[in-house]
Design an enzyme around this catalytic site. Sequence first.
Site, PDB file in Angstrom:
ATOM      1  CD1 TRP A   1      -3.147   1.157   0.797  1.00  0.00           C
ATOM      2  CD2 TRP A   1      -1.668   2.434   1.881  1.00  0.00           C
ATOM      3  NE1 TRP A   1      -3.734   2.369   1.020  1.00  0.00           N
ATOM      4  CE2 TRP A   1      -2.852   3.169   1.685  1.00  0.00           C
ATOM      5  CE3 TRP A   1      -0.592   3.029   2.540  1.00  0.00           C
ATOM      6  CZ2 TRP A   1      -2.994   4.476   2.133  1.00  0.00           C
ATOM      7  CZ3 TRP A   1      -0.732   4.330   2.983  1.00  0.00           C
ATOM      8  CH2 TRP A   1      -1.923   5.050   2.779  1.00  0.00           C
ATOM      9  CG  HIS A   2       3.178   2.302   3.300  1.00  0.00           C
ATOM     10  ND1 HIS A   2       2.524   1.250   3.901  1.00  0.00           N
ATOM     11  CD2 HIS A   2       3.032   3.356   4.130  1.00  0.00           C
ATOM     12  CE1 HIS A   2       2.009   1.657   5.047  1.00  0.00           C
ATOM     13  NE2 HIS A   2       2.308   2.939   5.206  1.00  0.00           N
ATOM     14  N   GLY A   3       3.700   1.778  -1.431  1.00  0.00           N
ATOM     15  CA  GLY A   3       4.421   2.087  -2.658  1.00  0.00           C
ATOM     16  C   GLY A   3       4.578   0.854  -3.505  1.00  0.00           C
TER      17      GLY A   3
END
Lengths: 458, 398
Positions: free
Chosen positions: A316-318
Site C-alpha cells: 500500500w505504501h508504494g
Amino acid sequence: MVFSSLIFLYAFLPLSMLLYFVVPEIRVKNLVLLMFSLLFYAWGEPVYIFLMLFSILVNYLLGRLMEDEPAKKKHTLVFAVFINLLTLGFFKYYGFAVSGINALFRLQLPVRELPLPIGISFYTFQALSYLIDLYRGKYRAQKNLLSFALYISMYFQLIAGPIVRYKEVERQLTERRLSAENLGKGLARFVLGLGKKVLIANVLGALFDRVSGMGGTLTTASAWLGIAAYTLQIYFDFSAYSDMAIGLGKACGFDFPENFNQPYLSKSVTEFWRRWHISLGSWFREYVYIPLGGNRVKPWRHVLNILIVWALTGLWHGADISFVLWGLYYALLLIFEKYVLKKPLPGPLKYIYTLLAVMLGWALFSAGNLTEGLRMLSSMCGFAPGGLADTEALYLLRSYGAWLLAGTVLVLPLGMKLRDRLLSKSRFALAAASLVILLLSTAFLVTENYNPFLYFRF
Amino acid sequence: MSSKLVRKSVESRKRKNLARPGKKPGFHAVYGVLFLLVLFAVFFLHIGSPDRDYSVTEKRALEALPTLSFNSLRDGSFMEDAEEYSAEQFPGRDLLMRLRTGFSYVLGMRESNGVYRGRSGQLAERFDEPDPELFEKTAAAVKNFAARHPSSQTSFLLAPTVGAVAPELLPKDAVNADENAYIDHFFDSIRGAAAPIDVRSAFLKAKASGTALYYRTDHHWTTDGAYAAYLEASSVMNFPARSFSRAVVSDDFRGSLAAKSGFYAGAADSIAVYTDTDESLKLLLKNEETGETRASLYYGSALDSADPYELFFGGNYPMLTIESTADSDRTLLVIKDSYANSFLPFLAGSYRKITVIDPRYYSRTVDNLFVLENYDDILFLYNAGTLAKDSSLYKVLE
C-alpha cells in the site's frame, strides 16, 4: 495543493472558511466544501480529478444498487471490490506488476509508467470501507450524491489521511456542531501541524536528502544521522498532515479519528503499529485481517494471516518490492513478539529495541528501492563506503543538531504535554506561539524551495 | 460560546447568543476569528502590493502573474507558476528571507542556498565537486583554441575563490570540494598551450600581510585582490607593471552572496578603485552590444544602485572594446567572467586595444574575431567557482 503552501495558507484557507461560514444552511455549506475540495484536488491533479469523480459516481451507484437489490448484495460487493482494486491496481501497480512479470518469466513486455494520482490509495480505501460496512448492514446507503461526494473528496484528509471510515462521519455529513469556538480550536491544531511540517520535518528532510545523496563519502555516522533525521521527518510530516486535517475538520464541525498517538514511545513493535497511522492499521485489521480469521485460527494460519496483511500493508505504501519487504519485515517482528517474546522486554530495553527496529525499517522504506535501502542498511551496520565517520558528519550534526534535538524532545511525553497545554490552557502562549509559527513558516515557505510531499507513492 | 447542532440553523443560534446579554465569546472563538483576519490581511496585502519584475537584492527576474489558459491548466503549469508567483511576489520577501536565515543561523546552520557563512562574517560559495566531463570539454577547447592561434601568446588566469586561499574563514568542517586540486589539475591540462597565471602564492603572501583579497559579502575578489593578481600577470604576460593610486569609493557594499543567502549580519564591504598615475592616459570604452561609448571604465552611478559592483564597466556585456592612448602597439583579447571587471582597468594602460568577450552572454564564435584582426595576447580570466560550472566557454571556442 498541499497545506504547506502559501496559496493554501493565504488564499484558499481564508476564502474557503469565509464562504463556508457565510452561507446559511448545512446543504449549502456542504456544497461550498465540495467545490473547494474539488478545486483543492484539481490544483494538483487537473486531469486525474475526473478519475476521482468517476470513482465517486461509481461507488455511489454501487451503494444504491446494494440497497435496492438486497438479493444481489454479495455480487454487487464483489464487483465493487473488484472495480476499486482494479482502478487502484491499474494506476498504482501496473508498472510494478509488468516489470515483475518480465523479471519472473524473462519477458520484455513494455512497461508504461503512469503518474500516480495523488491520494488514490486514501480515497479508494474510504470508498471500500463505505461499501463493505454497507454490505454488513451497519448503515443505510447514502442517497444524497452531494453528501457522498463530500465524504470521499473532503480536502482535509483527501491526500494524506487519516482514512476516515464512513460510519465515523455518517451523521456529521448532515448534522454537525459549528461554532466559533471550534473554529478557533481547529485552527490552533492546524497551525501547530503547520509548524511541525514546515519548521521541523522539512529541515530534517533536507538533512536526510543530503545524506542519501552521498555516494562514496557516506560514512556510518552520516548514515545514522540521516536515518535519525528521516525517523523524525516522517513522523513530523505525516502526523502534521493528520493534525492539519483534523484541525481543519474540527474548524468546519467534523470530528475525525486521531491518526497518531506518540508512536515512538511504544514498548513493542506491535504497540508501535497501534499508534502509527492508526486509521490504516485499523482499516487492514477490520477489512482484511479479521475476515481472514485474525488470531482465532490455528497458529500456522495466524502466521499466514499476519504475513498476508503486512505484505499488503507494505505494498500500500508504494509499488516496489522494497515496500513489500518492509511490510514483511514488520510481519516477522510481530510474529516474533507474539510467539517468541510474548511480553515486552524489561526496563528501557523495550523502548530501545522498538525504536531500533523502526529505524532500520525506515532505512529500507526511505530508499524507495532495494539497492539503495540495502546500501543504507549496510552503511548503518558499519560497512559504509566512506568509513565510520568523517568531519562532514560532525558538520551536519552541528548544522542540524538543534532540529534533531527539538524533534526528539517533542516526541517525548514533554512534547505532548506542551501541545496539550497550548491547545487547552495557556491562552496567551497559544496566541503567541501561533503568530511565531505562522511568521516563521511563512519565512521558510517564501524562500525555501525544499517542501517535499512524502506520500506521492501511497 | 455554546455550540449547537447546525440543524437548528445558524440564524437561530446567533439570535440565541445575542439574546443572552453579558455572555462574552470564549477565547478560542476570538482566536479563530482573529486568525482568519490575519490570513485575510496578508491576502489583501499580497494582492494590493505592486508586483516587482526584478528583485533588487537577489539580482534576478521575478515570476509574473501567470496567464490562465486551457493548456496551462491541463498540464498544471498554471498552478506551478502561481505557486512560484505567490512566493516571489510575497510582501516583505526580503525581510522574511533574512528572518529565516537568521533563525537558522542561531540554531547552528551555517549554510543557506549554497553559501557558507564563515567565521568573522565571511560569506563563501560552496565549491562542489566539478563535473569531469565538463572539465575535459573546457580544457580541450582552451588548448585547441590556443593551438589555432599560434601567433598570439595565450595565458590563463584561473583565480582561486576565498575558500581556496583562506579555508580557515569557512565554517568549521564545512564540506567543500578541493578547489586547489581543481586549479592544479586545470593548469596541468592546458600547460604547453596556454601559460598558467597562478596567483595563489602571491595571494597567500598578501593575505599574510593583512590585505583583504575578497569581499566578505560578495563572491568577487576585491580590487586589492585584483591588483595582486595583476602584478602576477604582468610577469607572466611580459608587460611592465604600471603605478596606480588607490581610493575607496564606497563603504556600504553588500554583495551578491549576502543577497543570495540572506545572511546579512556583519559589516558591509568597501570598494576601492585604482587610478593610473599617468594622467595623460586617455581611454575609450565601447560597448559593442549597446553601441555606447564613454571615456571612463567606471559607472559611478552604480554605487547607489542595487548592484554596486556594476561600478566596473556597468555590469557584464557580451563584448566590450577598450582603446587607449597607451604607449604600446600590442592588442589583447580577454575571454572572461566577472572577476575580470575589476582587473581590466589595470591592463588598460598597457595595451593599445583590448577586446573583452564574456562567453556567458556572447552567442557567436570567438574565432571569427580573428578574421578582422590579430591579437598579440589572449588572456582567459575566470574564477574557479565559475569555471567549474561554466558550460558557455567551450561553446564559444568551438
